[in-house]
Motif scaffolding. Structure first.
Motif, mmCIF file in Angstrom:
data_model
loop_
_atom_site.group_PDB
_atom_site.id
_atom_site.type_symbol
_atom_site.label_atom_id
_atom_site.label_comp_id
_atom_site.label_asym_id
_atom_site.label_seq_id
_atom_site.Cartn_x
_atom_site.Cartn_y
_atom_site.Cartn_z
ATOM 1 N N ILE A 44 -17.450 -50.369 -6.789
ATOM 2 C CA ILE A 44 -17.680 -48.930 -6.655
ATOM 3 C C ILE A 44 -18.806 -48.642 -5.679
ATOM 4 N N LEU A 45 -19.848 -49.485 -5.679
ATOM 5 C CA LEU A 45 -20.965 -49.292 -4.747
ATOM 6 C C LEU A 45 -20.512 -49.389 -3.295
ATOM 7 N N PHE A 46 -19.486 -50.181 -3.032
ATOM 8 C CA PHE A 46 -18.938 -50.271 -1.681
ATOM 9 C C PHE A 46 -18.477 -48.895 -1.199
ATOM 10 N N PHE A 47 -17.736 -48.194 -2.046
ATOM 11 C CA PHE A 47 -17.227 -46.870 -1.681
ATOM 12 C C PHE A 47 -18.336 -45.816 -1.704
ATOM 13 N N GLN A 48 -19.286 -45.949 -2.632
ATOM 14 C CA GLN A 48 -20.394 -44.996 -2.683
ATOM 15 C C GLN A 48 -21.257 -45.084 -1.426
ATOM 16 N N ALA A 49 -21.455 -46.304 -0.916
ATOM 17 C CA ALA A 49 -22.215 -46.482 0.326
ATOM 18 C C ALA A 49 -21.479 -45.848 1.500
ATOM 19 N N ASN A 50 -20.160 -45.988 1.520
ATOM 20 C CA ASN A 50 -19.343 -45.380 2.570
ATOM 21 C C ASN A 50 -19.453 -43.865 2.544
ATOM 22 N N ILE A 51 -19.372 -43.288 1.353
ATOM 23 C CA ILE A 51 -19.459 -41.827 1.211
ATOM 24 C C ILE A 51 -20.846 -41.346 1.632
ATOM 25 N N GLY A 52 -21.888 -42.077 1.214
ATOM 26 C CA GLY A 52 -23.249 -41.713 1.589
ATOM 27 C C GLY A 52 -23.452 -41.731 3.096
ATOM 28 N N ALA A 53 -22.887 -42.747 3.763
ATOM 29 C CA ALA A 53 -22.995 -42.847 5.225
ATOM 30 C C ALA A 53 -22.265 -41.695 5.909
ATOM 31 N N TYR A 54 -21.098 -41.347 5.396
ATOM 32 C CA TYR A 54 -20.310 -40.257 6.000
ATOM 33 C C TYR A 54 -21.028 -38.918 5.849
ATOM 34 N N LEU A 55 -21.546 -38.647 4.661
ATOM 35 C CA LEU A 55 -22.255 -37.378 4.431
ATOM 36 C C LEU A 55 -23.522 -37.292 5.282
ATOM 37 N N ALA A 56 -24.215 -38.423 5.436
ATOM 38 C CA ALA A 56 -25.425 -38.445 6.262
ATOM 39 C C ALA A 56 -25.098 -38.139 7.717
ATOM 40 N N SER A 57 -23.973 -38.674 8.201
ATOM 41 C CA SER A 57 -23.588 -38.430 9.603
ATOM 42 C C SER A 57 -23.248 -36.968 9.838
ATOM 43 N N SER A 83 -20.436 -47.981 -13.123
ATOM 44 C CA SER A 83 -20.895 -47.686 -11.768
ATOM 45 C C SER A 83 -20.471 -46.280 -11.337
ATOM 46 N N LEU A 84 -19.312 -45.837 -11.787
ATOM 47 C CA LEU A 84 -18.852 -44.476 -11.491
ATOM 48 C C LEU A 84 -19.762 -43.440 -12.143
ATOM 49 N N LEU A 85 -20.348 -43.791 -13.285
ATOM 50 C CA LEU A 85 -21.238 -42.868 -13.993
ATOM 51 C C LEU A 85 -22.632 -42.810 -13.376
ATOM 52 N N ASN A 86 -22.909 -43.724 -12.447
ATOM 53 C CA ASN A 86 -24.212 -43.762 -11.792
ATOM 54 C C ASN A 86 -24.266 -42.691 -10.699
ATOM 55 N N SER A 145 -21.415 -51.012 4.307
ATOM 56 C CA SER A 145 -20.917 -51.058 2.931
ATOM 57 C C SER A 145 -20.737 -52.495 2.452
ATOM 58 N N ILE A 146 -20.289 -53.374 3.358
ATOM 59 C CA ILE A 146 -20.164 -54.795 3.008
ATOM 60 C C ILE A 146 -21.543 -55.367 2.687
ATOM 61 N N GLY A 147 -22.528 -55.032 3.526
ATOM 62 C CA GLY A 147 -23.894 -55.487 3.286
ATOM 63 C C GLY A 147 -24.447 -54.958 1.978
ATOM 64 N N SER A 148 -24.182 -53.682 1.694
ATOM 65 C CA SER A 148 -24.688 -53.085 0.448
ATOM 66 C C SER A 148 -24.022 -53.722 -0.770
ATOM 67 N N THR A 149 -22.734 -54.053 -0.647
ATOM 68 C CA THR A 149 -22.023 -54.725 -1.735
ATOM 69 C C THR A 149 -22.633 -56.096 -2.008
ATOM 70 N N MET A 150 -22.907 -56.826 -0.931
ATOM 71 C CA MET A 150 -23.532 -58.146 -1.063
ATOM 72 C C MET A 150 -24.930 -58.032 -1.675
ATOM 73 N N GLY A 151 -25.700 -57.030 -1.231
ATOM 74 C CA GLY A 151 -27.058 -56.848 -1.733
ATOM 75 C C GLY A 151 -27.088 -56.516 -3.211
ATOM 76 N N SER A 152 -26.242 -55.565 -3.620
ATOM 77 C CA SER A 152 -26.224 -55.165 -5.030
ATOM 78 C C SER A 152 -25.726 -56.312 -5.911
ATOM 79 N N PHE A 153 -24.691 -57.019 -5.446
ATOM 80 C CA PHE A 153 -24.162 -58.129 -6.239
ATOM 81 C C PHE A 153 -25.234 -59.213 -6.407
ATOM 82 N N THR A 154 -25.946 -59.515 -5.320
ATOM 83 C CA THR A 154 -26.986 -60.552 -5.361
ATOM 84 C C THR A 154 -28.086 -60.201 -6.351
ATOM 85 N N LEU A 155 -28.581 -58.958 -6.283
ATOM 86 C CA LEU A 155 -29.683 -58.561 -7.176
ATOM 87 C C LEU A 155 -29.254 -58.531 -8.631
ATOM 88 N N TYR A 156 -28.058 -57.999 -8.904
ATOM 89 C CA TYR A 156 -27.587 -57.968 -10.287
ATOM 90 C C TYR A 156 -27.321 -59.383 -10.803
#
Length: 207
Positions: free
Chosen positions: A50-63, A119-122, A153-164
């Motif tokens: 879910i964080l993969f898609f949330q990062a994508n949405i965040g990037a799109y809204l920021a642009s 993750s959807l509830l976050n 988004s790939i980087g954010s997915t890797m980062g979140s997975f690593t920390l968790y």
């Protein structure tokens, strides 16, 4: 090089977002202690999906925001109002829910699906990515495109997975400390959102 910058930025930002105590990493710790590390990775996989898609949405809204600067003040006003409401809600949750909440038992077979649901509830994830990507765009470290957003988004997915995953591995050492901090998270978040909201109000007043 652009690929590495986007990937690395996503990894670092997601790591920062995942390292702070929350109901997500607290669940990872408790699930890892009860069922072992391997089942916990499926739970984390649900988070990361879910964080993969949330990062994508965040990037799109920021642009969109950075391309339409005339809407920045309006968005700031709306954001300030939301922050004030969130602050009030966090304080309400902290002072009204003093009873110990019962842990929900998560079956191993449903760990991945439960991770997706949690993750959807976050609700803080998209605003978090939106804020940091806006800063990166403003500093000209990130230029939005579909491919750059994908790398990020790939980087954010890797980062979140690593920390968790680290939380799952060191669960026995940090359970009590994390539980104590998490019990205070509503108060901490109430203070943080309140301070940011007041700062925004002062900025808008003198703008």
């Amino acid at each position: 090089m652009n690929f590495l910058i986007c990937l690395f930025s996503g990894f670092i930002i997601a790591s920062l977002g995942s390292i702070t105590p929350s109901f997500l990493n607290l669940t990872v710790v408790k699930f890892s202690l009860r069922n072992g590390k391997k089942p916990a990775y499926y739970l984390i996989g649900g988070y990361a999906t879910i964080l993969f898609f949330q990062a994508n949405i965040g990037a799109y809204l920021a642009s969109i925001l950075m391309e339409n600067s005339e809407y920045i003040t309006l968005i700031q006003k709306i954001g300030t109002a939301i922050l004030l409401l969130l602050s009030i809600n966090f304080f309400r949750l902290h002072f009204s829910s003093k009873e110990q909440k019962k842990d929900v038992e998560i079956p191993k077979s449903k760990a991945y699906l439960h991770g997706i649901t949690m993750s959807l509830l976050n609700m803080m994830a998209i605003p978090f990515y939106f804020t940091f990507i806006s800063i990166l765009i403003g500093m000209e470290y990130f230029e939005y495109s579909y491919i750059n957003a994908l790398y990020f988004s790939i980087g954010s997915t890797m980062g979140s997975f690593t920390l968790y995953a680290i939380y799952a591995i060191v669960a026995k050492r940090i359970e009590h400390k994390l539980t104590y901090i998490a019990s205070k998270m509503d108060f901490i978040l109430g203070c943080l959102t309140g301070v940011v909201a007041i700062g925004n109000l002062i900025h808008l007043f003198y703008k």
